[in-house]
Design a protein around this motif. Structure first.
Motif, PDB file in Angstrom:
ATOM      1  N   SER A 193      18.924 -56.934  -8.381  1.00 36.70           N
ATOM      2  CA  SER A 193      18.619 -55.607  -7.128  1.00 36.70           C
ATOM      3  C   SER A 193      20.004 -54.948  -8.117  1.00 36.70           C
ATOM      4  N   VAL A 194      20.129 -53.278  -7.708  1.00 40.63           N
ATOM      5  CA  VAL A 194      20.589 -52.487  -8.544  1.00 40.63           C
ATOM      6  C   VAL A 194      20.694 -51.240  -7.245  1.00 40.63           C
ATOM      7  N   ILE A 195      22.599 -51.978  -7.216  1.00 36.29           N
ATOM      8  CA  ILE A 195      22.807 -50.260  -6.194  1.00 36.29           C
ATOM      9  C   ILE A 195      22.989 -49.034  -7.038  1.00 36.29           C
ATOM     10  N   TYR A 196      22.129 -47.552  -6.476  1.00 36.64           N
ATOM     11  CA  TYR A 196      22.423 -46.945  -7.452  1.00 36.64           C
ATOM     12  C   TYR A 196      23.745 -45.804  -7.254  1.00 36.64           C
ATOM     13  N   LYS A 197      23.707 -45.703  -5.456  1.00 34.65           N
ATOM     14  CA  LYS A 197      24.976 -45.370  -4.660  1.00 34.65           C
ATOM     15  C   LYS A 197      26.020 -46.091  -4.167  1.00 34.65           C
ATOM     16  N   GLY A 198      25.420 -46.798  -3.738  1.00 37.55           N
ATOM     17  CA  GLY A 198      26.378 -47.819  -2.774  1.00 37.55           C
ATOM     18  C   GLY A 198      26.032 -48.386  -1.035  1.00 37.55           C
ATOM     19  N   CYS A 199      27.035 -49.309  -1.005  1.00 36.93           N
ATOM     20  CA  CYS A 199      26.899 -49.035   0.800  1.00 36.93           C
ATOM     21  C   CYS A 199      27.709 -49.488   1.130  1.00 36.93           C
ATOM     22  N   ARG A 200      27.558 -49.102   2.588  1.00 36.07           N
ATOM     23  CA  ARG A 200      29.464 -50.158   3.275  1.00 36.07           C
ATOM     24  C   ARG A 200      29.447 -51.115   3.912  1.00 36.07           C
ATOM     25  N   ASP A 201      29.286 -51.993   4.797  1.00 38.08           N
ATOM     26  CA  ASP A 201      29.830 -52.974   4.442  1.00 38.08           C
ATOM     27  C   ASP A 201      28.966 -53.616   5.367  1.00 38.08           C
ATOM     28  N   ASN A 202      29.421 -54.733   4.637  1.00 37.02           N
ATOM     29  CA  ASN A 202      28.572 -57.006   6.180  1.00 37.02           C
ATOM     30  C   ASN A 202      26.352 -55.577   5.438  1.00 37.02           C
ATOM     31  N   CYS A 203      26.172 -56.390   4.605  1.00 42.70           N
ATOM     32  CA  CYS A 203      24.773 -54.833   4.289  1.00 42.70           C
ATOM     33  C   CYS A 203      24.238 -56.823   3.599  1.00 42.70           C
ATOM     34  N   ARG A 204      23.068 -56.658   3.865  1.00 41.80           N
ATOM     35  CA  ARG A 204      22.377 -57.294   2.670  1.00 41.80           C
ATOM     36  C   ARG A 204      21.103 -56.253   2.074  1.00 41.80           C
ATOM     37  N   MET A 205      20.869 -56.602   0.834  1.00 43.91           N
ATOM     38  CA  MET A 205      20.755 -55.524  -0.339  1.00 43.91           C
ATOM     39  C   MET A 205      20.197 -55.871  -1.397  1.00 43.91           C
ATOM     40  N   ALA A 206      18.822 -55.410  -1.485  1.00 44.75           N
ATOM     41  CA  ALA A 206      17.514 -55.965  -2.440  1.00 44.75           C
ATOM     42  C   ALA A 206      17.127 -54.718  -3.107  1.00 44.75           C
ATOM     43  N   GLY A 207      16.817 -54.827  -4.335  1.00 44.58           N
ATOM     44  CA  GLY A 207      15.332 -54.107  -4.403  1.00 44.58           C
ATOM     45  C   GLY A 207      16.099 -53.339  -5.589  1.00 44.58           C
ATOM     46  N   ASN A 208      15.318 -52.658  -5.912  1.00 44.78           N
ATOM     47  CA  ASN A 208      15.295 -51.559  -7.238  1.00 44.78           C
ATOM     48  C   ASN A 208      14.895 -50.279  -6.957  1.00 44.78           C
ATOM     49  N   PRO A 209      15.437 -49.534  -6.591  1.00 42.68           N
ATOM     50  CA  PRO A 209      17.049 -49.044  -6.375  1.00 42.68           C
ATOM     51  C   PRO A 209      17.803 -50.247  -4.658  1.00 42.68           C
ATOM     52  N   ALA A 210      17.896 -50.716  -4.251  1.00 40.64           N
ATOM     53  CA  ALA A 210      18.449 -51.438  -3.109  1.00 40.64           C
ATOM     54  C   ALA A 210      18.936 -51.147  -2.531  1.00 40.64           C
ATOM     55  N   LEU A 211      18.520 -51.501  -1.149  1.00 40.14           N
ATOM     56  CA  LEU A 211      18.159 -51.325   0.290  1.00 40.14           C
ATOM     57  C   LEU A 211      18.592 -52.524   1.352  1.00 40.14           C
ATOM     58  N   LYS A 212      18.966 -51.740   2.487  1.00 37.61           N
ATOM     59  CA  LYS A 212      19.647 -52.589   3.498  1.00 37.61           C
ATOM     60  C   LYS A 212      18.760 -53.707   4.240  1.00 37.61           C
ATOM     61  N   ILE A 213      18.832 -54.747   3.737  1.00 35.61           N
ATOM     62  CA  ILE A 213      17.104 -55.175   4.611  1.00 35.61           C
ATOM     63  C   ILE A 213      17.938 -55.885   5.894  1.00 35.61           C
ATOM     64  N   ALA A 214      18.947 -56.155   5.935  1.00 34.51           N
ATOM     65  CA  ALA A 214      19.463 -56.978   6.726  1.00 34.51           C
ATOM     66  C   ALA A 214      21.124 -56.957   7.025  1.00 34.51           C
ATOM     67  N   ALA A 215      21.866 -56.987   8.540  1.00 35.06           N
ATOM     68  CA  ALA A 215      23.083 -57.399   8.334  1.00 35.06           C
ATOM     69  C   ALA A 215      23.443 -58.543   8.082  1.00 35.06           C
ATOM     70  N   HIS A 216      24.811 -57.965   7.304  1.00 33.90           N
ATOM     71  CA  HIS A 216      25.308 -59.720   6.263  1.00 33.90           C
ATOM     72  C   HIS A 216      26.889 -60.025   7.177  1.00 33.90           C
ATOM     73  N   ALA A 217      26.665 -61.221   8.518  1.00 27.93           N
ATOM     74  CA  ALA A 217      27.642 -61.225   9.171  1.00 27.93           C
ATOM     75  C   ALA A 217      28.359 -62.492   8.592  1.00 27.93           C
ATOM     76  N   ALA A 218      28.369 -63.241   7.832  1.00 31.29           N
ATOM     77  CA  ALA A 218      29.142 -63.512   6.956  1.00 31.29           C
ATOM     78  C   ALA A 218      30.894 -63.557   6.769  1.00 31.29           C
ATOM     79  N   SER A 219      31.155 -62.113   7.062  1.00 29.36           N
ATOM     80  CA  SER A 219      32.592 -61.825   6.868  1.00 29.36           C
ATOM     81  C   SER A 219      33.423 -60.817   7.982  1.00 29.36           C
ATOM     82  N   ASP A 220      34.320 -60.729   8.248  1.00 23.92           N
ATOM     83  CA  ASP A 220      35.459 -59.820   9.033  1.00 23.92           C
ATOM     84  C   ASP A 220      36.211 -58.936   8.179  1.00 23.92           C
ATOM     85  N   VAL A 221      35.932 -58.962   6.880  1.00 24.04           N
ATOM     86  CA  VAL A 221      36.811 -58.399   6.046  1.00 24.04           C
ATOM     87  C   VAL A 221      37.299 -57.001   6.975  1.00 24.04           C
ATOM     88  N   ASP A 222      37.799 -56.001   7.238  1.00 19.35           N
ATOM     89  CA  ASP A 222      38.251 -55.219   7.343  1.00 19.35           C
ATOM     90  C   ASP A 222      37.756 -54.237   6.988  1.00 19.35           C
TER      91      ASP A 222
END
Length: 229
Positions: A193-222
């Motif tokens: 996957s390729v991140i062009y600009k960015g993403c926020r928190d707890n995302c599953r990203m895939a593709g080129n350009p990478a897009l959010k495909i689901a929430a990623h709930a494995a983390s509880d970071v602040d």
């Protein structure tokens, strides 16, 4: 004589052991200064040390670090790396940076504590690495790139110039952050996957350009640990 112990007792721990062996063999004087103490499991995990099972010491849960102990974070999962690091720092432990001799880190780069840098990684000028990260082979951090704490960067992942990553992210093999992109915390980036600009928190990203495909709930970071947008 300082004693090195690996917290972890499965595949990542075995990899760390062999990186440590390469480090010792690259500078024979180190083998006369350091000793290898063995492996500690975390919270009773059964693990699989295979031919290294004779080095198993028991659980790390109640281990009291000695004044000459140095620890290596021998687990891959970002959240576990953070949990172990936090628990052992509260006990007064010190973690070593384990850097393979065939990797290259520029003198102007800044690196924290408890990082693993596998074979063939390159960290270029003025890059910044926090604590407890795992660069799992042939990772490239370009000039002025920064990563926070407890990230796992799979082989051949690339963080280009000025790009920034928060904490507890998992970057798949051959994934890329383009120049000045920003990634938050607790994200999972699919292989290639390729991140062009960015993403926020707890995302599953895939593709080129990478897009959010689901929430990623494995983390509880602040969320306040997320890099500036």
């Amino acid at each position: 004589m300082p004693r090195i112990l690996i917290i972890g007792n499965s595949g990542a721990a075995r990899e760390c052991y062999w990186v440590l062996r390469d480090v010792m063999e690259s500078a024979p004087g180190l083998a006369h200064y350091y000793s290898f103490g063995g492996f500690l499991d975390w919270k009773g995990y059964a693990g699989d040390l295979k031919d290294l099972r004779d080095f198993y010491l028991g659980t790390a849960d109640d281990y009291a670090p000695g004044p000459d102990d140095l620890f290596i974070l021998g687990v891959g999962k970002p959240q576990l790396r953070r949990e172990i690091f936090t628990a052992f720092k509260a006990r007064g432990a010190s973690f070593m940076n384990l850097i393979h001799p065939w990797s290259s880190i520029a003198p102007s780069a800044v690196i924290g504590e408890g990082n693993i840098v596998q074979r063939g990684c390159t960290v270029y000028c003025n890059a910044s690495i926090g604590n407890g990260n795992y660069l799992n082979g042939a990772v490239n951090l370009s000039h002025d790139a920064s990563i926070g704490d407890f990230n796992f960067l799979a082989p051949y992942s690339i963080v280009l110039g000025g790009a920034g990553i928060g904490s507890c992210n998992h970057l798949g093999p051959h994934s890329v952050l383009l120049e000045h992109a920003r990634m938050g915390n607790g994200n999972l980036l699919a292989p290639g996957s390729v991140i062009y600009k960015g993403c926020r928190d707890n995302c599953r990203m895939a593709g080129n350009p990478a897009l959010k495909i689901a929430a990623h709930a494995a983390s509880d970071v602040d969320s306040d640990q997320m890099p500036d947008k």
